[in-house]
Design an enzyme around this catalytic site. Structure first.
Site, PDB file in Angstrom:
ATOM      1  N   SER A  71       0.830  -1.211   0.000  1.00  0.00           N
ATOM      2  CA  SER A  71       0.000   0.000   0.000  1.00  0.00           C
ATOM      3  C   SER A  71       0.863   1.261   0.000  1.00  0.00           C
ATOM      4  CB  SER A  71      -0.949   0.000   1.200  1.00  0.00           C
ATOM      5  OG  SER A  71      -0.232   0.010   2.415  1.00  0.00           O
ATOM      6  N   ALA A  76       2.721   5.878  -3.093  1.00  0.00           N
ATOM      7  CA  ALA A  76       3.870   6.616  -3.625  1.00  0.00           C
ATOM      8  C   ALA A  76       3.703   6.862  -5.120  1.00  0.00           C
ATOM      9  CB  ALA A  76       5.155   5.845  -3.345  1.00  0.00           C
ATOM     10  N   ARG A  77       3.242   5.857  -5.836  1.00  0.00           N
ATOM     11  CA  ARG A  77       3.032   6.010  -7.276  1.00  0.00           C
ATOM     12  C   ARG A  77       1.909   6.993  -7.560  1.00  0.00           C
ATOM     13  NH1 ARG A  77       3.840  -0.408  -8.708  1.00  0.00           N
ATOM     14  NH2 ARG A  77       6.101  -0.323  -9.055  1.00  0.00           N
ATOM     15  N   GLU A 161      -0.087   9.442  12.000  1.00  0.00           N
ATOM     16  CA  GLU A 161      -1.396  10.062  11.794  1.00  0.00           C
ATOM     17  C   GLU A 161      -2.322   9.677  12.939  1.00  0.00           C
ATOM     18  OE1 GLU A 161      -4.562  10.522   8.190  1.00  0.00           O
ATOM     19  OE2 GLU A 161      -4.259   8.503   8.959  1.00  0.00           O
ATOM     20  N   HIS A 177     -16.872   3.454   4.697  1.00  0.00           N
ATOM     21  CA  HIS A 177     -15.677   2.820   4.145  1.00  0.00           C
ATOM     22  C   HIS A 177     -16.041   1.516   3.430  1.00  0.00           C
ATOM     23  CE1 HIS A 177     -11.371   1.959   3.906  1.00  0.00           C
ATOM     24  NE2 HIS A 177     -11.638   0.730   4.304  1.00  0.00           N
TER      25      HIS A 177
END
Length: 253
Positions: A71, A76-77, A161, A177
């Site tokens: 993940s 990042a991509r 976080e 969600h």
């Protein structure tokens, strides 16, 4: 013979590079895991202190999660972040996450203030989705805090976080969600409208329950929530005689 020697040397270098990369990535992930551990310790200390001293804890439940390597790469991509540990550390600040569930809206801010005011915690970012909910009705108080992790060879600042919300907010967010992933991110308009209405209902419940809580506290009047009640001590009790002596102040300990 010389060619074989060169090939073997290249393979040895590649294996050494791979081992170093694996070691670096393991330490990278461990630092975030330790960051969670450090912050969880602080939160649990606050929870226990309130339970035993104040006889009321604003913290109902605490959970944590660490993003998987897969993940992390996906995010990042998506952010066009180079796949180096330094770049990932700089650009992705929610690898480590902790969620705190509280009883009342005021408790969310209270907990945020208590954690943020600790000398070794640095608040990097605050997003108040309680005061300004997302368009779909999502409410939560988000903080990015940085905490020092003491590794064997260095002190590593680690961002974590924090999501702080009420029980009603958490219930709504969990349902949203599940629906979000069931419809692959494209929720039908009628269902989205119902979700938004449910968020409003959850908010009304939060406001009502907090008002009732405040009214009960007012009715209790002069009774201090910090008082020590000899007949109903919390689990970490002291001998009755010692407590009487401490409160009386007339007897030597």
């Amino acid at each position: 013979m010389e060619s074989n020697t060169t090939d073997n040397g290249s393979k040895a270098v590649e294996l050494a590079d791979f081992d170093q990369l694996r070691s670096d990535f393991t330490r990278f992930m461990m630092s975030y895991k330790f960051g969670i551990d450090e912050l969880m310790t602080k939160i649990n200390i606050l929870k226990e202190e309130f339970t035993h001293i104040h006889r009321y804890s604003p913290i109902e439940h605490v959970g944590s999660r660490l993003k998987t390597p897969e993940s992390i790469i996906v995010k990042a991509r998506r952010k066009n972040c180079p796949l180096t540990l330094d770049d990932i550390r700089t650009n992705i600040v929610d690898i480590a996450g902790i969620r705190i569930t509280c009883s009342f809206i005021s408790d969310t801010y209270r907990i945020a203030d208590m954690i943020g005011s600790q000398t070794d915690v640095r608040v990097l970012e605050v997003k108040d989705y309680i005061a300004a909910p997302k368009p779909n009705g999502y409410k939560s108080l988000h903080l990015i805090v940085e905490i020092p992790v003491f590794m064997s060879d260095r002190i590593q600042p680690v961002p974590v976080e924090l999501q702080i919300r009420t029980i009603a907010m958490d219930f709504w967010a969990s349902l949203e969600h599940k629906i979000f992933y069931k419809y692959h991110g494209t929720i039908p308009a009628p269902l989205l409208a119902e979700l938004t209405e449910a968020a409003d209902s959850a908010n009304r419940l939060d406001v009502t329950m907090e008002r009732l809580h405040d009214e009960v506290a007012e009715i209790k009047g002069g009774k201090s929530s910090d008082a020590i009640h000899l007949d109903s001590m919390p689990p970490l009790s002291l001998p009755r005689e010692l407590l009487i002596a401490m409160l009386d102040g007339s007897k030597p300990l």
